[in-house]
Design a protein around this motif. Structure first.
Motif, PDB file in Angstrom:
ATOM      1  N   CYS A  97       0.742  -1.599   0.043  1.00 31.73           N
ATOM      2  CA  CYS A  97      -0.244  -0.212  -0.296  1.00 31.73           C
ATOM      3  C   CYS A  97       0.441   1.077   0.071  1.00 31.73           C
ATOM      4  O   CYS A  97       0.879   1.684  -0.395  1.00 31.73           O
ATOM      5  N   LEU A  98       1.833   1.425   0.716  1.00 31.41           N
ATOM      6  CA  LEU A  98       2.623   2.967   0.903  1.00 31.41           C
ATOM      7  C   LEU A  98       3.213   3.074   0.300  1.00 31.41           C
ATOM      8  O   LEU A  98       3.873   3.576  -0.352  1.00 31.41           O
ATOM      9  N   GLN A  99       4.106   1.802  -0.955  1.00 31.74           N
ATOM     10  CA  GLN A  99       5.025   1.936  -2.283  1.00 31.74           C
ATOM     11  C   GLN A  99       4.111   2.209  -3.613  1.00 31.74           C
ATOM     12  O   GLN A  99       4.230   2.808  -4.337  1.00 31.74           O
ATOM     13  N   ALA A 100       2.548   1.295  -3.004  1.00 32.03           N
ATOM     14  CA  ALA A 100       1.897   2.080  -4.230  1.00 32.03           C
ATOM     15  C   ALA A 100       1.618   4.111  -4.207  1.00 32.03           C
ATOM     16  O   ALA A 100       2.054   4.880  -4.752  1.00 32.03           O
ATOM     17  N   SER A 101       2.005   4.061  -2.935  1.00 33.02           N
ATOM     18  CA  SER A 101       1.026   5.429  -2.485  1.00 33.02           C
ATOM     19  C   SER A 101       2.531   6.738  -2.828  1.00 33.02           C
ATOM     20  O   SER A 101       2.366   7.711  -3.471  1.00 33.02           O
ATOM     21  N   ASN A 110      -5.274  -6.860  -7.463  1.00 31.28           N
ATOM     22  CA  ASN A 110      -4.512  -7.724  -8.265  1.00 31.28           C
ATOM     23  C   ASN A 110      -3.669  -6.376  -9.628  1.00 31.28           C
ATOM     24  O   ASN A 110      -2.934  -6.828 -10.615  1.00 31.28           O
ATOM     25  N   GLY A 111      -2.979  -5.179  -8.687  1.00 27.24           N
ATOM     26  CA  GLY A 111      -2.243  -4.282  -9.249  1.00 27.24           C
ATOM     27  C   GLY A 111      -2.720  -3.290  -9.660  1.00 27.24           C
ATOM     28  O   GLY A 111      -4.093  -2.877  -9.165  1.00 27.24           O
ATOM     29  N   TRP A 112      -2.240  -2.368 -10.712  1.00 26.58           N
ATOM     30  CA  TRP A 112      -2.757  -0.781 -11.022  1.00 26.58           C
ATOM     31  C   TRP A 112      -4.232  -1.522 -12.233  1.00 26.58           C
ATOM     32  O   TRP A 112      -3.274  -2.334 -13.289  1.00 26.58           O
ATOM     33  N   ARG A 113      -5.143  -1.280 -11.893  1.00 31.02           N
ATOM     34  CA  ARG A 113      -6.123  -1.066 -12.888  1.00 31.02           C
ATOM     35  C   ARG A 113      -6.316  -0.092 -13.853  1.00 31.02           C
ATOM     36  O   ARG A 113      -6.774   0.842 -13.332  1.00 31.02           O
ATOM     37  N   GLY A 114      -5.831  -0.499 -15.325  1.00 26.84           N
ATOM     38  CA  GLY A 114      -6.232   0.586 -15.839  1.00 26.84           C
ATOM     39  C   GLY A 114      -6.876   0.127 -17.253  1.00 26.84           C
ATOM     40  O   GLY A 114      -7.822  -1.011 -17.102  1.00 26.84           O
ATOM     41  N   GLN A 121       1.536  -4.617 -12.278  1.00 24.80           N
ATOM     42  CA  GLN A 121       2.074  -5.016 -11.392  1.00 24.80           C
ATOM     43  C   GLN A 121       3.205  -3.880 -10.940  1.00 24.80           C
ATOM     44  O   GLN A 121       2.662  -3.363  -9.891  1.00 24.80           O
ATOM     45  N   ARG A 122       3.808  -3.049 -11.598  1.00 28.18           N
ATOM     46  CA  ARG A 122       4.740  -2.149 -11.603  1.00 28.18           C
ATOM     47  C   ARG A 122       4.074  -0.732 -12.282  1.00 28.18           C
ATOM     48  O   ARG A 122       3.233  -1.096 -13.277  1.00 28.18           O
ATOM     49  N   TRP A 123       3.831  -0.272 -11.011  1.00 28.79           N
ATOM     50  CA  TRP A 123       3.631   1.870 -11.392  1.00 28.79           C
ATOM     51  C   TRP A 123       4.069   2.038 -13.156  1.00 28.79           C
ATOM     52  O   TRP A 123       3.386   2.514 -13.575  1.00 28.79           O
ATOM     53  N   GLN A 124       5.390   1.837 -12.897  1.00 29.85           N
ATOM     54  CA  GLN A 124       5.570   2.649 -14.420  1.00 29.85           C
ATOM     55  C   GLN A 124       5.001   1.834 -15.335  1.00 29.85           C
ATOM     56  O   GLN A 124       4.577   2.774 -16.331  1.00 29.85           O
ATOM     57  N   ASP A 125       5.099   0.574 -15.703  1.00 32.58           N
ATOM     58  CA  ASP A 125       4.497   0.058 -16.726  1.00 32.58           C
ATOM     59  C   ASP A 125       2.902   0.185 -16.822  1.00 32.58           C
ATOM     60  O   ASP A 125       2.202   0.444 -18.181  1.00 32.58           O
TER      61      ASP A 125
END
Ligand code: SF4
Length: 333
Positions: A63-67, A262-266, A277-281
């Protein structure tokens, strides 16, 4: 003021910093879903959002990494039901230590034992209580009797203890707009810090026939627009114009980003076309031009608050009259 001064300034300064860096697209809100477990099975929700196992929840570190990755000044913790997240006190404390504003989006069933006196009050913590109408309607949508009364009791207690409390309500096809105004009156009498009113939106698996078509939505939001100035309604006037079909706006799906087990939902909370899974992607591989254009068939009827509030603010900021109208709205109530 419409929102506490620090909250308004945090968004204003974030926007200014991003624009100075030449960034036109930037997240302002992280919609964080640490778990898909819920203690209700509401009509407006999709199956995946209440059937998740607690064991599959995000860790605090995730959670903190996502923030940290997205840098949004506001973290809206939803789910699932965040009060069921065992590590919630530690998570909220760690986010506040990072100077984030935390909106805890809850059905309030566990407010008394999981929040009040356990987490906060704190100027960086807002309790966002979901109420889809008055007693009979709300309990029907929640599919359980007594949820409304429990929430109202929780709001009373939270306000007495000094928490910032807002009400979040969704407008569905069956929503009686007179009842929405009654809810605004009730929220005012409970001394809440505002009501966020937004059109319902359809997850793939949500209950069919519950959501508004364009004509129904326009008619309902035209009426909401009329009474909104009498209450502390926490969506901007331009967003209400848009929800009522009076203007069109591009979407800003990147302004409210969504991270879950599930990761970053786009590209957005509503359409889970991709999971990264990765913010950059997620940030670099999502075709933001395409999603801003609303040309996808799934975007046609969408007026979701999280996709368009940023566009509404930019629309207002583009002209002197828009800036004055937004400024008056911000400092009023
Ligand atoms: S219009 Fe709605 S569904 Fe389409 S990208 Fe924007 S928020 Fe998502």
């Amino acid at each position: 003021m419409r929102f506490p001064l620090g909250f308004t300034l945090a968004q204003f300064n974030h926007r200014r910093r991003m624009l100075r860096q030449g960034q036109r697209r930037f997240p302002t809100v992280l919609m964080l879903e640490p778990l898909y477990t819920c203690n209700l099975q509401c009509l407006g929700c999709a199956g995946e959002r209440h059937t998740g196992k607690l064991a599959d929840r995000l860790t605090i570190e995730q959670c903190l990494q996502a923030s940290d990755d997205c840098g949004a000044p506001i973290v809206n913790i939803c789910g699932g039901e965040p009060t069921l997240y065992p590590e919630l006190p530690e998570l909220v404390a760690a986010l506040i230590a990072r100077r984030r504003y935390v909106l805890l989006c809850t059905n309030a069933i566990r407010l008394q034992d999981r929040i009040l006196g356990v987490i906060g009050p704190d100027p960086h913590l807002f309790l966002m209580i979901h109420l889809d109408g008055m007693r009979q309607t709300h309990d029907m949508i929640c599919r359980r009797e007594g949820v409304f009364d429990t929430a109202i009791e929780g709001i009373r207690e939270a306000k007495a203890r000094g928490y910032t409390v807002m009400v979040n309500t969704t407008v569905y096809r069956e929503t009686d707009i007179g009842e929405v105004e009654e809810l605004c009156r009730l929220a005012a009498s409970l001394r809440t810090d505002g009501v966020l009113i937004s059109p319902g939106y359809e997850f793939d698996t949500a209950e069919a026939g519950l959501f508004l078509n364009d004509d129904e939505r326009n008619a309902k939001f035209l009426r909401i627009r009329e009474f909104a100035p009498r209450y502390k309604v926490n969506v901007t006037p331009v967003f209400l114009d848009f929800a009522a079909g009076l203007i069109e706006l591009p979407c800003s799906p990147w302004s409210t980003v969504n991270f879950s087990p599930n990761g970053w939902r786009g590209p957005c909370y509503l359409i889970g076309a991709t999971q990264h899974q990765r913010w950059q992607d997620f940030w670099e591989q999502t075709d933001w031009d395409y999603w801003e254009s609303r040309s996808d068939a799934r975007c046609r009827h969408c007026r979701m608050h999280s996709g368009f509030e940023h566009s509404a603010v930019e629309h207002a900021m583009a002209t002197p009259t828009g800036r004055i109208r937004l400024g008056i709205w911000t400092i009023s109530r």
